[in-house]
Scaffold this active site. Structure first.
Site, PDB file in Angstrom:
ATOM      1  N   CYS A  60       0.924  -1.305  -0.096  1.00 36.65           N
ATOM      2  CA  CYS A  60      -0.161   0.050   0.092  1.00 36.65           C
ATOM      3  C   CYS A  60       0.825   1.451   0.050  1.00 36.65           C
ATOM      4  O   CYS A  60       1.657   1.343   0.783  1.00 36.65           O
ATOM      5  CB  CYS A  60      -0.702  -0.082   1.413  1.00 36.65           C
TER       6      CYS A  60
ATOM      7  N   CYS B 178       0.262   6.142   7.303  1.00 38.49           N
ATOM      8  CA  CYS B 178      -1.259   5.934   7.677  1.00 38.49           C
ATOM      9  C   CYS B 178      -1.128   4.864   8.712  1.00 38.49           C
ATOM     10  O   CYS B 178      -0.270   4.031   8.997  1.00 38.49           O
ATOM     11  CB  CYS B 178      -1.766   5.257   6.617  1.00 38.49           C
TER      12      CYS B 178
ATOM     13  N   CYS C 180      -2.947   0.447   9.260  1.00 46.02           N
ATOM     14  CA  CYS C 180      -2.328  -0.987   9.341  1.00 46.02           C
ATOM     15  C   CYS C 180      -0.889  -0.998   9.882  1.00 46.02           C
ATOM     16  O   CYS C 180      -0.075   0.094   9.847  1.00 46.02           O
ATOM     17  CB  CYS C 180      -1.972  -1.471   7.858  1.00 46.02           C
TER      18      CYS C 180
ATOM     19  N   CYS D  17      -6.267   3.357  -0.557  1.00 48.12           N
ATOM     20  CA  CYS D  17      -6.310   2.437   0.633  1.00 48.12           C
ATOM     21  C   CYS D  17      -6.484   1.002  -0.025  1.00 48.12           C
ATOM     22  O   CYS D  17      -7.517   0.640  -0.629  1.00 48.12           O
ATOM     23  CB  CYS D  17      -7.133   2.511   1.721  1.00 48.12           C
TER      24      CYS D  17
ATOM     25  N   TYR E 257     -24.311  -7.634  24.917  1.00 50.15           N
ATOM     26  CA  TYR E 257     -23.518  -6.804  24.218  1.00 50.15           C
ATOM     27  C   TYR E 257     -24.016  -7.115  22.788  1.00 50.15           C
ATOM     28  O   TYR E 257     -23.218  -7.179  21.662  1.00 50.15           O
ATOM     29  CB  TYR E 257     -22.122  -7.019  24.307  1.00 50.15           C
TER      30      TYR E 257
ATOM     31  N   GLU F 188     -28.617  -4.923  24.967  1.00 47.15           N
ATOM     32  CA  GLU F 188     -27.919  -3.775  24.246  1.00 47.15           C
ATOM     33  C   GLU F 188     -27.772  -2.529  24.884  1.00 47.15           C
ATOM     34  O   GLU F 188     -28.977  -2.021  25.208  1.00 47.15           O
ATOM     35  CB  GLU F 188     -27.925  -3.732  23.040  1.00 47.15           C
TER      36      GLU F 188
ATOM     37  N   CYS G   5     -12.597  -9.140  20.351  1.00 46.81           N
ATOM     38  CA  CYS G   5     -11.890  -8.209  19.416  1.00 46.81           C
ATOM     39  C   CYS G   5     -10.689  -7.837  20.423  1.00 46.81           C
ATOM     40  O   CYS G   5     -10.008  -7.192  19.483  1.00 46.81           O
ATOM     41  CB  CYS G   5     -12.800  -7.351  18.669  1.00 46.81           C
TER      42      CYS G   5
END
Length: 521
Positions: free
Chosen positions: A65, A71, A74, A144, A317, A340, A460
């Site tokens: 990229c 940036c 990443c 991108c 969640y 939620e 995550c």
């Protein structure tokens, strides 16, 4: 979320998993300049060795990229198919007795279908992109490699509109300017196209974050002009035909919060639909949506296999309830309750429910509530609990409740004839009732004394997951049965984890081996 319909299942590339007992081909389309790898000549023997669990990365899996050096999006250019955290995860789970850890590397380029970008610079040379690492200097990223191509095209169209109409990008130091941020969300669900053409022909929902309190402010004429420019040059009657709709969000706060509380639909379709996990999902611009649509779809199909049919489920969640509703449809659950804290997700939940199969006879509900307040009230009555917390992990009260929950510490519930029912005064319970959505059915849900037997954790945040995992296993109330990784953010040291816990302590393998008696000859 999973209806096993062939027409919906093939809308995404089939997931490819790295596994300790098998070899795999590359799970992504190779660049045009790269030659595909030949298939392996032979399958290796089954092995649980750590070095065999994940095959070596392909040297062609490079980002390439032009924005990488400046940036912050990443963090590494090489080994997109296997970030180093995968090896750490495989070792972590192996030490906990999980031998079937897999990693789905998914699509490696052009995977991002949802992007929030800052708008800075000037009308003549607008900068649309991300902040440079450790600063508030915006890096322009027109090419991108992570963005869906339609996002890059929509950004370029927006850039032309800013210049042509002399829209002022936001100035953080002065608090002046018109356009602060833009959110680009791609829908790849278009049943009028062949399945193979849907992803590349996605349409973009554009949300303009305007630096005013509402649509009656003096600069609203500029906002209308910019929206019309995008629609005229990118809408269905244009040659490009890349714009799905245009929305406005109004934000004047001086903090780093991107969105304000006020939204307005300007042009195009009001509802953005996506097809994941076997169901159609409605996503409002204000509600949370996964950036990597294909990887999320793969995770949902894997998750469904761990939910028993006709079970009762609590989805905590839950956002707009995508996971819970997917499970409700695919596993024919008796009951699904989605919890939620964000009230903006309610409308998307209601619209998604309307498209569920009419044959479903389970009880489905959505509740606006904080799971950290009285978590036992959401756990009781559910055989399966699904949690998908933010990066910081589970709230401490919920972890404590999962660690200690048993029939002995449950309070007796009042009788159902109304004779002993007390007036509910707890404010969090009352708020949840006021905001709840119920889809009634003839099926009765389980009573309050049913306890969770399966916990499905979607994470995550790898570091927070490890802490939560150790805490859950510390009391021997739960045992870890399965773990899978998904490459939700190629180009970063981040993986999405799907972990399945079962109620009860781990069996003592040594005792089992010692207990086997040899047959006398």
């Amino acid at each position: 979320m999973h209806l096993y319909l062939l027409s919906s299942r093939v809308s995404f590339s089939p997931p490819v998993f790295w596994h300790a007992s098998s070899s795999a081909t590359l799970p992504f389309p190779a660049p045009a300049t790269a030659k595909p790898l030949p298939p392996p000549s032979s399958r290796p023997a089954k092995s649980l060795k750590l070095e065999a669990a994940i095959p070596p990365s392909n040297s062609k899996c490079a980002l390439e990229c032009p924005h990488f050096q400046s940036c912050s999006g990443c963090t590494h250019e090489l080994d997109l198919d296997r970030p180093s955290v995968v090896d750490e995860a495989a070792e972590f789970f192996s030490k906990l007795g999980v031998s079937d850890f897999t990693f789905d590397s998914s699509r490696l380029w052009e995977w991002r279908c949802r992007a929030k970008l800052a708008v800075r610079g000037s009308s003549a040379t607008p900068l649309i992109g991300l902040y440079e690492e450790g600063t508030h200097n915006v890096v322009d990223i027109p090419h991108c490699k992570a963005h869906h191509p339609r996002i890059n095209a929509a950004v370029e169209l927006l850039r032309k509109g800013i210049t042509a109409l002399r829209i002022l990008p936001y100035d953080e130091d002065q608090g002046t300017g018109d356009l602060r941020y833009v959110q680009m969300a791609v829908t790849t669900h278009n049943t009028s196209l062949p399945v193979s053409d849907r992803y590349k022909n996605g349409k973009v929902q554009v949300s303009l974050v305007w630096n005013t309190r509402n649509e009656t402010s003096p600069s609203s004429e500029k906002l209308t002009a910019l929206a019309q420019f995008l629609w005229r040059n990118g809408g269905p009657k244009s040659n490009e035909n890349i714009i799905h709709s245009v929305w406005a969000n109004f934000q004047t706060s001086s903090n780093n919060i991107i969105f304000g509380n006020r939204w307005r639909h300007l042009l195009g379709e009001t509802d953005l639909w996506e097809h994941v996990g076997g169901i159609d999902v409605s996503l409002a611009p204000s509600s949370f949506g996964q950036a990597n649509t294909r990887a999320f779809d793969s995770l949902l199909w894997k998750l469904q296999k761990y939910v028993p049919r006709r079970s009762s489920v609590a989805d905590l969640y839950a956002g707009a309830g995508v996971i819970g509703l997917s499970v409700a449809a695919s596993r024919k659950c008796r009951s699904v309750k989605c919890v939620e804290v964000n009230k903006e997700s309610k409308l998307s939940f209601e619209k998604t429910v309307e498209r569920l199969p009419k044959s479903l006879d389970g009880s489905i509900s959505w509740h606006q509530a904080d799971t950290s307040a009285e978590p036992l009230s959401w756990l009781m009555g559910s055989e399966v609990v699904i949690v998908d917390p933010p990066r910081k992990g589970l709230d401490a009260p919920l972890v404590d409740a999962l660690k200690t929950i048993s029939f002995r510490n449950l309070k007796p519930m009042p009788s159902t004839d109304g004779s002993q029912v007390k007036e509910e005064k707890r404010p969090w319970v009352l708020r949840a009732r006021e905001s709840s959505v119920y889809v009634r059915s003839s099926t009765t849900s389980d009573g309050p004394l049913v306890l969770p037997q399966t916990l499905i954790y979607i994470s995550c945040g790898w570091e927070s997951f490890k802490e939560d995992c150790k805490a859950l296993l510390s009391t021997n109330k739960w045992r870890l049965e399965h773990a899978h990784g998904f490459n939700f953010f190629p180009g970063t040291q981040s993986i999405e984890v799907l972990a399945v816990f079962q109620r009860g302590k781990v069996a003592n393998l040594k005792k089992k081996k010692l207990g086997k008696k040899k047959k006398r000859s």
